[in-house]
Design an enzyme around this catalytic site. Sequence first.
Site, short mmCIF file in Angstrom:
data_model
loop_
_atom_site.label_atom_id
_atom_site.label_comp_id
_atom_site.label_asym_id
_atom_site.label_seq_id
_atom_site.Cartn_x
_atom_site.Cartn_y
_atom_site.Cartn_z
N ARG A 152 -5.77 -7.19 -3.21
CA ARG A 152 -4.74 -6.01 -2.92
C ARG A 152 -5.73 -4.98 -2.43
NH1 ARG A 152 -2.92 -2.01 -7.40
NH2 ARG A 152 -4.05 -0.65 -5.91
N ILE A 153 -5.23 -3.82 -1.58
CA ILE A 153 -5.51 -2.67 -1.45
C ILE A 153 -4.48 -1.49 -2.13
CG2 ILE A 153 -7.11 -3.32 0.27
CD1 ILE A 153 -5.05 -2.44 2.46
N ASP A 154 -5.28 -0.21 -2.18
CA ASP A 154 -4.38 0.61 -2.74
C ASP A 154 -3.28 1.16 -1.79
OD1 ASP A 154 -6.03 0.76 -4.99
OD2 ASP A 154 -7.24 2.40 -4.05
N LYS A 155 -2.11 1.80 -2.28
CA LYS A 155 -0.93 1.96 -1.70
C LYS A 155 -1.32 3.09 -0.51
CE LYS A 155 3.18 5.03 -2.21
NZ LYS A 155 3.92 6.02 -3.06
N THR A 157 -4.25 3.24 1.20
CA THR A 157 -5.21 2.87 2.04
C THR A 157 -4.59 1.85 2.87
OG1 THR A 157 -6.88 3.04 0.07
CG2 THR A 157 -7.45 1.51 1.88
#
Length: 342
Positions: A152-155, A157
Amino acid sequence: MRDADTLPDDDDELFEHHRIVADPKQSLLRIDKFLMDRLPNVTRTKIQTGIHDGFVRVNDKAIKPNYKIHPNDVITVSLPEPPRDTDIVPENIPLNIVFEDEHLLVINKPAGMVVHPAYQNWNGTVVNALAYHFQNLPQMQGNEGRPGLVHRIDKDTSGLLVIAKDEISLSGLAKQFFDHSIERTYNALVWGVPEPAAGTIHVNVGRSLKDRRVTVAFPNGDMGRHAITHYKMLRDFRYVSLIECKLETGRTHQIRAHMKYIGHPLFNDATYGGDQILKGTTFSKYKQFVENCFEAIPRQALHAKTLGFIHPVTKQFLQFDSALPQDFMDVLDKWENYVKYN
């Protein structure tokens, strides 16, 4: 136990998910082994991570991973989000698909979109979109409610994500992430100009003891998890600089925590102090310029630019590159013009 890569957005309250009372005749047994027998679909690694992060307590006290359960001990597992079932609501949300075959797909996630449902973000996520566009995506054990996801990647990002469409792809990609053989580079705009211009940050990171929403560096290595970030400067704007970060490990907020640790927080990263003027004077003209830049990119300036991996089925090495999004390009143009004429 939840995924170690998830963070609550803006609420540090903990919600009790499990309460277990040890038997009066319980023999001495390590806490992680004890919980593995009692929590469904939870790996030992996740249990140990939960203990490190303070989510597991015994008799209302924090414990170490080697703690041994005693008779009548009361074990609680509390998490930042309240208990919820894992039903995913399909939503007709467009996906920017960069690559797709019968086994996997690569998408370019926009900033502001959450990857999977979690506390305060149950809808509008990548997973909700995947549930609408694809049927029967696989799930990793202990990762219910996140079909197809291996990372996952941050919201806030932007950038590339790979999604598995079948079991063989899920397990094959997961192993590559576990082995740190996935190639990932990010572009970030940071405060200041790193010296040296290229280097490696090899410092443990983990949740702050004061605020679980924040990841911090533990340079002594006595806490946190092993983390390595390679960086190099791409463009010097005197007050800020564009850098490339190559991840060797993929910890929660790793780049954001590592760059703050070396004194160069990401531009407009409110969680890590980058939403303040950290370089240059505070005279009115410059201050107004920086505030205009914050408005141009109202998030941390971080983009998952490239992604490379071996296709789990064809065994072909695939590599993808994504252009910087418009908000990122706009703020780079602003800084380029500012240093050119000032």
